[in-house]
Write a protein that holds these residues in place. Structure first.
Motif, mmCIF file in Angstrom:
data_model
loop_
_atom_site.group_PDB
_atom_site.id
_atom_site.type_symbol
_atom_site.label_atom_id
_atom_site.label_comp_id
_atom_site.label_asym_id
_atom_site.label_seq_id
_atom_site.Cartn_x
_atom_site.Cartn_y
_atom_site.Cartn_z
ATOM 1 N N LYS A 1 0.839 -1.205 0.000
ATOM 2 C CA LYS A 1 0.000 0.000 0.000
ATOM 3 C C LYS A 1 0.870 1.251 0.000
ATOM 4 C CE LYS A 1 -3.963 -2.084 2.283
ATOM 5 N NZ LYS A 1 -4.754 -2.192 3.521
ATOM 6 N N ARG A 2 1.921 1.254 0.821
ATOM 7 C CA ARG A 2 2.824 2.417 0.854
ATOM 8 C C ARG A 2 3.490 2.628 -0.503
ATOM 9 N NH1 ARG A 2 3.828 0.266 5.988
ATOM 10 N NH2 ARG A 2 5.684 -0.844 5.285
ATOM 11 N N GLU A 3 3.934 1.551 -1.118
ATOM 12 C CA GLU A 3 4.564 1.660 -2.430
ATOM 13 C C GLU A 3 3.577 2.155 -3.477
ATOM 14 O OE1 GLU A 3 6.428 -2.080 -3.411
ATOM 15 O OE2 GLU A 3 7.657 -2.048 -1.599
ATOM 16 N N PHE A 4 2.342 1.703 -3.396
ATOM 17 C CA PHE A 4 1.311 2.139 -4.336
ATOM 18 C C PHE A 4 1.047 3.635 -4.190
ATOM 19 C CE2 PHE A 4 -3.145 2.964 -5.425
ATOM 20 C CZ PHE A 4 -3.168 2.499 -6.736
ATOM 21 N N THR B 1 3.059 5.914 -3.006
ATOM 22 C CA THR B 1 4.239 6.616 -3.502
ATOM 23 C C THR B 1 4.237 6.671 -5.031
ATOM 24 O OG1 THR B 1 5.515 5.946 -1.562
ATOM 25 C CG2 THR B 1 6.772 6.611 -3.514
ATOM 26 N N ALA B 2 3.881 5.561 -5.654
ATOM 27 C CA ALA B 2 3.851 5.515 -7.122
ATOM 28 C C ALA B 2 2.783 6.447 -7.675
ATOM 29 C CB ALA B 2 3.614 4.080 -7.593
ATOM 30 N N VAL B 3 1.612 6.482 -7.048
ATOM 31 C CA VAL B 3 0.539 7.364 -7.505
ATOM 32 C C VAL B 3 0.964 8.823 -7.376
ATOM 33 C CG1 VAL B 3 -1.801 8.187 -6.974
ATOM 34 C CG2 VAL B 3 -1.339 5.734 -7.113
ATOM 35 N N LYS B 4 1.598 9.165 -6.263
ATOM 36 C CA LYS B 4 2.080 10.540 -6.083
ATOM 37 C C LYS B 4 3.105 10.905 -7.152
ATOM 38 C CE LYS B 4 1.127 10.962 -1.170
ATOM 39 N NZ LYS B 4 1.669 11.098 0.176
ATOM 40 N N ALA B 5 3.996 9.978 -7.466
ATOM 41 C CA ALA B 5 4.997 10.231 -8.502
ATOM 42 C C ALA B 5 4.321 10.458 -9.849
ATOM 43 C CB ALA B 5 5.986 9.079 -8.583
ATOM 44 N N LEU B 6 3.312 9.666 -10.166
ATOM 45 C CA LEU B 6 2.587 9.841 -11.429
ATOM 46 C C LEU B 6 1.858 11.180 -11.463
ATOM 47 C CD1 LEU B 6 1.162 6.242 -11.988
ATOM 48 C CD2 LEU B 6 2.933 7.394 -13.319
ATOM 49 N N GLU B 7 1.281 11.575 -10.333
ATOM 50 C CA GLU B 7 0.596 12.871 -10.272
ATOM 51 C C GLU B 7 1.584 14.012 -10.506
ATOM 52 O OE1 GLU B 7 -1.280 12.657 -6.435
ATOM 53 O OE2 GLU B 7 -3.039 11.609 -7.225
ATOM 54 N N THR B 8 2.782 13.889 -9.956
ATOM 55 C CA THR B 8 3.819 14.908 -10.156
ATOM 56 C C THR B 8 4.210 14.984 -11.625
ATOM 57 O OG1 THR B 8 4.645 14.572 -7.918
ATOM 58 C CG2 THR B 8 6.145 15.614 -9.480
ATOM 59 N N ILE B 9 4.387 13.829 -12.247
ATOM 60 C CA ILE B 9 4.741 13.790 -13.671
ATOM 61 C C ILE B 9 3.617 14.392 -14.507
ATOM 62 C CG2 ILE B 9 5.140 12.243 -15.634
ATOM 63 C CD1 ILE B 9 6.618 10.384 -13.614
ATOM 64 N N GLN B 10 2.384 14.055 -14.178
ATOM 65 C CA GLN B 10 1.235 14.581 -14.913
ATOM 66 C C GLN B 10 1.165 16.103 -14.794
ATOM 67 O OE1 GLN B 10 -2.602 13.294 -13.498
ATOM 68 N NE2 GLN B 10 -3.544 13.604 -15.501
ATOM 69 N N ALA B 11 1.411 16.637 -13.614
ATOM 70 C CA ALA B 11 1.391 18.085 -13.420
ATOM 71 C C ALA B 11 2.494 18.748 -14.232
ATOM 72 C CB ALA B 11 1.540 18.415 -11.932
ATOM 73 N N ARG B 12 3.667 18.146 -14.225
ATOM 74 C CA ARG B 12 4.779 18.698 -15.009
ATOM 75 C C ARG B 12 4.464 18.673 -16.496
ATOM 76 N NH1 ARG B 12 9.967 15.587 -13.438
ATOM 77 N NH2 ARG B 12 10.826 16.912 -15.073
ATOM 78 N N MET B 13 3.839 17.585 -16.950
ATOM 79 C CA MET B 13 3.458 17.501 -18.355
ATOM 80 C C MET B 13 2.444 18.579 -18.699
ATOM 81 S SD MET B 13 3.218 13.350 -18.848
ATOM 82 C CE MET B 13 2.429 13.438 -20.432
ATOM 83 N N GLY B 14 1.509 18.848 -17.786
ATOM 84 C CA GLY B 14 0.507 19.898 -18.007
ATOM 85 C C GLY B 14 1.153 21.266 -18.112
ATOM 86 N N ARG B 15 2.091 21.535 -17.225
ATOM 87 C CA ARG B 15 2.801 22.822 -17.264
ATOM 88 C C ARG B 15 3.610 22.937 -18.546
ATOM 89 N NH1 ARG B 15 3.613 21.627 -11.742
ATOM 90 N NH2 ARG B 15 5.721 20.857 -12.161
ATOM 91 N N SER B 16 4.239 21.853 -18.957
ATOM 92 C CA SER B 16 5.046 21.846 -20.159
ATOM 93 C C SER B 16 4.176 22.115 -21.381
ATOM 94 C CB SER B 16 5.758 20.515 -20.295
ATOM 95 O OG SER B 16 6.540 20.475 -21.448
ATOM 96 N N ALA B 17 2.974 21.535 -21.416
ATOM 97 C CA ALA B 17 2.055 21.732 -22.546
ATOM 98 C C ALA B 17 1.599 23.184 -22.608
ATOM 99 C CB ALA B 17 0.850 20.801 -22.414
#
Length: 128
Positions: free
Chosen positions: A102-105, A107-123
């Motif tokens: 659960k902890r790893e999951f 952490t992974a979701v948070k990392a994906l959310e960070t990547i998604q936000a960065r992609m949005g800013r980049s776009a």
């Protein structure tokens, strides 16, 4: 059953693990359910006889190790670790493993959310 601290051979460690799981017939039947219990027990005994050609394959060893873990028998895992120069294994309680997953999951979701936000800013900046 008195379990030795150390084993001389892999076969001895497997043999004691098999005995702790209920014996050759029982474990042989788990390994080869289509074979009669007596025959499966004899086949397993032959696999553990160094003078015979029959040997267990990796999947069969894995099944024995996992079944032993379920009942708190760590003979085989400890032998393999010691034989390879590692410390004795520490079994993970199922609830500990579930909590870790659960902890790893999360952490992974948070990392994906960070990547998604960065992609949005980049776009927005036109860096697609």
């Amino acid at each position: 059953m008195q379990i030795p601290l150390f084993y001389d051979t892999y076969e001895d460690a497997i043999r004691d693990t098999v005995q702790a799981l209920g014996g050759f017939k029982k474990v042989g039947s788990m390994l080869w359910p289509a074979v009669a219990a007596d025959d499966a027990g004899r086949k397993l005994a032959a696999c553990l006889n160094q003078d015979k050609r029959e040997k267990l394959d990796l999947g069969e060893l894995r099944l024995i190790r996992r079944e032993a873990r379920k009942v708190g028998v760590h003979i085989l895992a400890a032998y393999e670790a010691r034989d390879s120069g590692y410390a004795d294994p520490q079994p993970i309680a199922p609830e500990d493993e579930a909590a870790q997953l659960k902890r790893e999951f999360i952490t992974a979701v948070k990392a994906l959310e960070t990547i998604q936000a960065r992609m949005g800013r980049s776009a927005l900046l036109g860096d697609t």
